[in-house]
Scaffold this motif. Structure first.
Motif, PDB file in Angstrom:
ATOM      1  N   LEU A   1      45.363  42.731  30.323  1.00  0.00           N
ATOM      2  CA  LEU A   1      44.227  42.878  31.240  1.00  0.00           C
ATOM      3  C   LEU A   1      42.934  43.150  30.490  1.00  0.00           C
ATOM      4  CD1 LEU A   1      43.374  46.160  31.584  1.00  0.00           C
ATOM      5  CD2 LEU A   1      45.643  46.197  32.601  1.00  0.00           C
TER       6      LEU A   1
ATOM      7  N   GLU B   1      49.744  47.037  40.079  1.00  0.00           N
ATOM      8  CA  GLU B   1      49.161  47.326  41.391  1.00  0.00           C
ATOM      9  C   GLU B   1      48.396  48.648  41.362  1.00  0.00           C
ATOM     10  OE1 GLU B   1      52.672  47.056  43.747  1.00  0.00           O
ATOM     11  OE2 GLU B   1      52.399  44.921  44.188  1.00  0.00           O
TER      12      GLU B   1
ATOM     13  N   GLU C   1      45.101  48.090  39.480  1.00  0.00           N
ATOM     14  CA  GLU C   1      44.124  47.362  40.292  1.00  0.00           C
ATOM     15  C   GLU C   1      43.381  48.289  41.247  1.00  0.00           C
ATOM     16  OE1 GLU C   1      46.328  44.093  42.060  1.00  0.00           O
ATOM     17  OE2 GLU C   1      45.369  42.711  40.654  1.00  0.00           O
TER      18      GLU C   1
ATOM     19  N   LYS D   1      40.416  44.079  35.118  1.00  0.00           N
ATOM     20  CA  LYS D   1      39.966  42.724  35.428  1.00  0.00           C
ATOM     21  C   LYS D   1      40.887  41.699  34.750  1.00  0.00           C
ATOM     22  CE  LYS D   1      36.332  44.814  37.166  1.00  0.00           C
ATOM     23  NZ  LYS D   1      36.117  44.976  38.611  1.00  0.00           N
TER      24      LYS D   1
END
Length: 219
Positions: free
Chosen positions: A7, A34, A37, A43
């Motif tokens: 990420l 999850e 996020e 991102k």
């Protein structure tokens, strides 16, 4: 299936860097992703499997839901033993898998008398595991095959050449069965100690003790 998370992380002031995790089970990776996020700072989050295929959160979630009712996270331990006195071979395999969020184990052995070497018995034990996978209904899955035979695993991964005609025939049988089931194989060499369950099943076969079971693993 094992994956790693990759990420782009961005702070509130705009500083960015890329992070990549260690490999872990896809289910665990999805939970962590999850949660990441929710921070709003992760991102371009993706998952990467052992074959360098990339997955989005949505794609991985859908995949895990689709395979939930099928056998998955499959590991096959195999071992074969040849008794030079009786000219008989004992084959053993232990298969671990998950289905409907529950862990299961198959234990299977066989006594055969048409083989001539220990290496043939090792190949035959792996093939026995493949036959059990077909009975189980495994198809188009990644499967990890684990054994203590460097000969078998290094020949199947093309690390070592094979010059023996009988072993070449076994390689052909194994590869045909893998192709038939659509399996993506991964191989792992372990010590005899770490393969003791399959070794014990092979020894029981030589003692003419037949084993066949498929049970849920209770915690």
């Amino acid at each position: 299936m094992d994956v790693r998370i990759e990420l782009l992380y961005k702070t509130p002031k705009g500083t960015e860097t890329t992070f990549q995790s260690d490999e872990m089970k896809a289910k665990k990776a999805l939970l962590l992703a999850e949660d990441l996020e929710k921070t709003g700072r992760a991102k371009e989050l993706i998952f990467i499997d052992r074959h360098d295929q990339t997955w989005t959160v949505k794609e991985l979630r859908k995949f895990l839901e689709e395979i939930k009712t099928e056998p998955h996270n499959i590991k096959v331990y195999f071992d074969g033993g040849f008794d030079i006195k009786t000219k008989k071979s004992g084959l053993g395999c232990a298969i671990y898998y998950e289905q409907n969020d529950k862990p299961f184990r198959i234990r299977k052995n066989a006594l055969v008398d048409e083989l001539d070497t220990n290496n043939e018995a090792e190949y035959a034990a792996l093939h026995l595991g493949l036959q059990e996978l077909e009975i189980l209904g495994v198809h188009h899955m990644s499967v990890t095959f684990i054994g203590d035979s460097k000969v078998v695993i290094n020949q199947l991964t093309d690390e070592w050449p094979c010059y023996e005609e009988e072993l070449l025939k076994w390689i052909d049988r194994v590869e045909k069965q893998i192709k038939k089931l659509g399996i993506t194989p991964e191989y792992e060499v372990v010590s005899r100690k770490l393969n003791r369950e399959a070794d014990h099943l092979a020894s029981q076969a030589l003692d003419e003790i037949e084993i066949m079971s498929n049970n849920e693993i209770k915690s």
